[in-house]
Each structure stands twice: as structure tokens, then as C-alpha cells.
Design a protein around this motif. Structure first.
Motif, PDB file in Angstrom:
ATOM      1  N   GLU A  25       6.069  -3.265  -0.061  1.00 36.89           N
ATOM      2  CA  GLU A  25       5.393  -4.561  -0.203  1.00 36.89           C
ATOM      3  C   GLU A  25       4.972  -4.460  -1.627  1.00 36.89           C
ATOM      4  O   GLU A  25       3.992  -3.517  -1.884  1.00 36.89           O
ATOM      5  CB  GLU A  25       4.239  -4.654   0.905  1.00 36.89           C
ATOM      6  CG  GLU A  25       4.715  -4.645   2.373  1.00 36.89           C
ATOM      7  CD  GLU A  25       3.382  -4.483   3.417  1.00 36.89           C
ATOM      8  OE1 GLU A  25       2.372  -4.920   2.659  1.00 36.89           O
ATOM      9  OE2 GLU A  25       3.656  -4.538   4.345  1.00 36.89           O
TER      10      GLU A  25
ATOM     11  N   MET B 158       2.972  -0.463  -1.565  1.00 37.56           N
ATOM     12  CA  MET B 158       2.611   0.190  -0.169  1.00 37.56           C
ATOM     13  C   MET B 158       4.063   0.295   0.415  1.00 37.56           C
ATOM     14  O   MET B 158       4.849  -0.773   0.385  1.00 37.56           O
ATOM     15  CB  MET B 158       1.752  -0.595   0.559  1.00 37.56           C
ATOM     16  CG  MET B 158       0.310  -0.896  -0.047  1.00 37.56           C
ATOM     17  SD  MET B 158      -0.474   0.738  -0.059  1.00 37.56           S
ATOM     18  CE  MET B 158      -0.660   1.402   1.386  1.00 37.56           C
TER      19      MET B 158
ATOM     20  N   GLU C  31       6.053   1.044   3.929  1.00 39.04           N
ATOM     21  CA  GLU C  31       6.032   1.063   5.383  1.00 39.04           C
ATOM     22  C   GLU C  31       7.214   1.829   5.603  1.00 39.04           C
ATOM     23  O   GLU C  31       8.756   1.794   5.267  1.00 39.04           O
ATOM     24  CB  GLU C  31       6.181  -0.108   6.081  1.00 39.04           C
ATOM     25  CG  GLU C  31       6.168   0.198   7.582  1.00 39.04           C
ATOM     26  CD  GLU C  31       5.673  -1.370   8.153  1.00 39.04           C
ATOM     27  OE1 GLU C  31       6.423  -1.484   9.164  1.00 39.04           O
ATOM     28  OE2 GLU C  31       4.947  -2.281   7.603  1.00 39.04           O
TER      29      GLU C  31
ATOM     30  N   LYS D 240       9.904   4.053   8.840  1.00 34.03           N
ATOM     31  CA  LYS D 240      10.167   4.132  10.005  1.00 34.03           C
ATOM     32  C   LYS D 240      10.950   5.480  10.071  1.00 34.03           C
ATOM     33  O   LYS D 240      11.850   5.389   9.377  1.00 34.03           O
ATOM     34  CB  LYS D 240      11.067   3.101  10.561  1.00 34.03           C
ATOM     35  CG  LYS D 240      11.249   3.063  12.040  1.00 34.03           C
ATOM     36  CD  LYS D 240      11.993   1.713  12.315  1.00 34.03           C
ATOM     37  CE  LYS D 240      12.458   2.065  14.003  1.00 34.03           C
ATOM     38  NZ  LYS D 240      13.446   0.828  14.291  1.00 34.03           N
TER      39      LYS D 240
ATOM     40  N   GLN E 107       5.732   4.142  13.174  1.00 30.58           N
ATOM     41  CA  GLN E 107       5.357   3.546  11.714  1.00 30.58           C
ATOM     42  C   GLN E 107       4.383   4.034  10.914  1.00 30.58           C
ATOM     43  O   GLN E 107       3.399   4.838  11.514  1.00 30.58           O
ATOM     44  CB  GLN E 107       4.977   2.427  12.378  1.00 30.58           C
ATOM     45  CG  GLN E 107       5.901   1.363  12.856  1.00 30.58           C
ATOM     46  CD  GLN E 107       7.121   0.795  12.129  1.00 30.58           C
ATOM     47  OE1 GLN E 107       7.057   0.773  10.877  1.00 30.58           O
ATOM     48  NE2 GLN E 107       8.238   0.724  13.072  1.00 30.58           N
TER      49      GLN E 107
ATOM     50  N   LYS F 294       2.386   3.954   6.859  1.00 30.36           N
ATOM     51  CA  LYS F 294       2.480   3.316   5.788  1.00 30.36           C
ATOM     52  C   LYS F 294       1.653   3.935   4.593  1.00 30.36           C
ATOM     53  O   LYS F 294       0.534   4.596   5.001  1.00 30.36           O
ATOM     54  CB  LYS F 294       1.677   1.800   6.181  1.00 30.36           C
ATOM     55  CG  LYS F 294       1.612   0.762   4.947  1.00 30.36           C
ATOM     56  CD  LYS F 294       0.795  -0.564   5.484  1.00 30.36           C
ATOM     57  CE  LYS F 294       1.467  -1.718   4.837  1.00 30.36           C
ATOM     58  NZ  LYS F 294       1.023  -2.802   5.403  1.00 30.36           N
TER      59      LYS F 294
ATOM     60  N   ASP G  99       1.037   4.844   0.181  1.00 35.09           N
ATOM     61  CA  ASP G  99       0.850   4.276  -0.882  1.00 35.09           C
ATOM     62  C   ASP G  99       1.737   5.224  -1.863  1.00 35.09           C
ATOM     63  O   ASP G  99       1.686   6.397  -2.013  1.00 35.09           O
ATOM     64  CB  ASP G  99      -0.453   4.250  -1.668  1.00 35.09           C
ATOM     65  CG  ASP G  99      -0.747   4.185  -3.128  1.00 35.09           C
ATOM     66  OD1 ASP G  99       0.094   4.374  -3.849  1.00 35.09           O
ATOM     67  OD2 ASP G  99      -1.754   3.423  -3.416  1.00 35.09           O
TER      68      ASP G  99
END
Length: 103
Positions: free
Chosen positions: A22, A26, A28, A30, A44, A46, A48
């Protein structure tokens, strides 16, 4: 999005990491794995990208979260996860890397 396939070697377990960024910072993650140890970590996550990739290895969220469950320090999965983060964040080109064991 970056997708990294990791073939564990002698353990015979395969892991697939999908990473989506994003705004390039950031990411994400999986993680899907055949490994019973990585199955405890998969799901999941997330992170930085800049903190993960430019910080100290022992302070990495990836290594911190996986270390209680992964008994093999030579496991290739953490490096594959870091590579997925790097590509998803636009900080590296999507190129294969590999380890060849001769012996």
C-alpha cells in the motif's frame, strides 16, 4: 504484488509468499506453507518495508515473529519473505535468487 515460491530443500516443504504494498511502504504478507512450523506463522502480516529492509536483522518483524516457531536457523523462508517485501515495495526488481549446495 510480489509472489515468491520457496523450495525448502532437504525438508521437502514448499512455501508461497504473496506481498502487496500500500503506497510502497506498508506491505501486507500472506504466507502459505506445507511446513508444520511455518503453518503456525502463516496468515496475514503487515509490515513497514523500510523498517524491515533497512533495520537490523534481529529487529525485523519477520524474524521476531517467526523465531519462536522455526527451529532451523538455515531455513530459507525468512529470506524469501524479505525478498517479497523488497519487490512489493518497489525496492528491488523481481529476479530469482538461489542457493546451490555442492558437497
Amino acid at each position: 504484488m510480489a509472489k515468491v515460491e520457496i523450495f525448502g530443500g532437504i525438508c521437502g516443504f514448499n512455501t508461497v509468499v504473496s506481498a502487496t504494498a500500500e503506497q510502497r511502504r506498508m506491505v501486507e504478507l500472506k504466507v502459505e506453507s506445507e511446513c508444520p512450523n511455518w503453518q503456525k506463522v502463516q496468515g496475514q502480516l503487515k509490515v513497514d518495508a523500510y523498517k524491515e529492509l533497512f533495520g537490523k536483522l534481529h529487529e525485523s518483524e519477520v524474524y521476531r515473529l517467526s523465531s519462536p516457531f522455526i527451529p532451523h536457523p538455515a531455513c530459507l523462508v525468512p529470506a524469501g519473505i524479505m525478498k517479497a517485501i523488497e519487490v512489493a515495495a518497489g525496492l528491488a526488481l523481481p529476479r530469482d535468487g538461489f542457493i546451490r549446495v555442492i558437497g
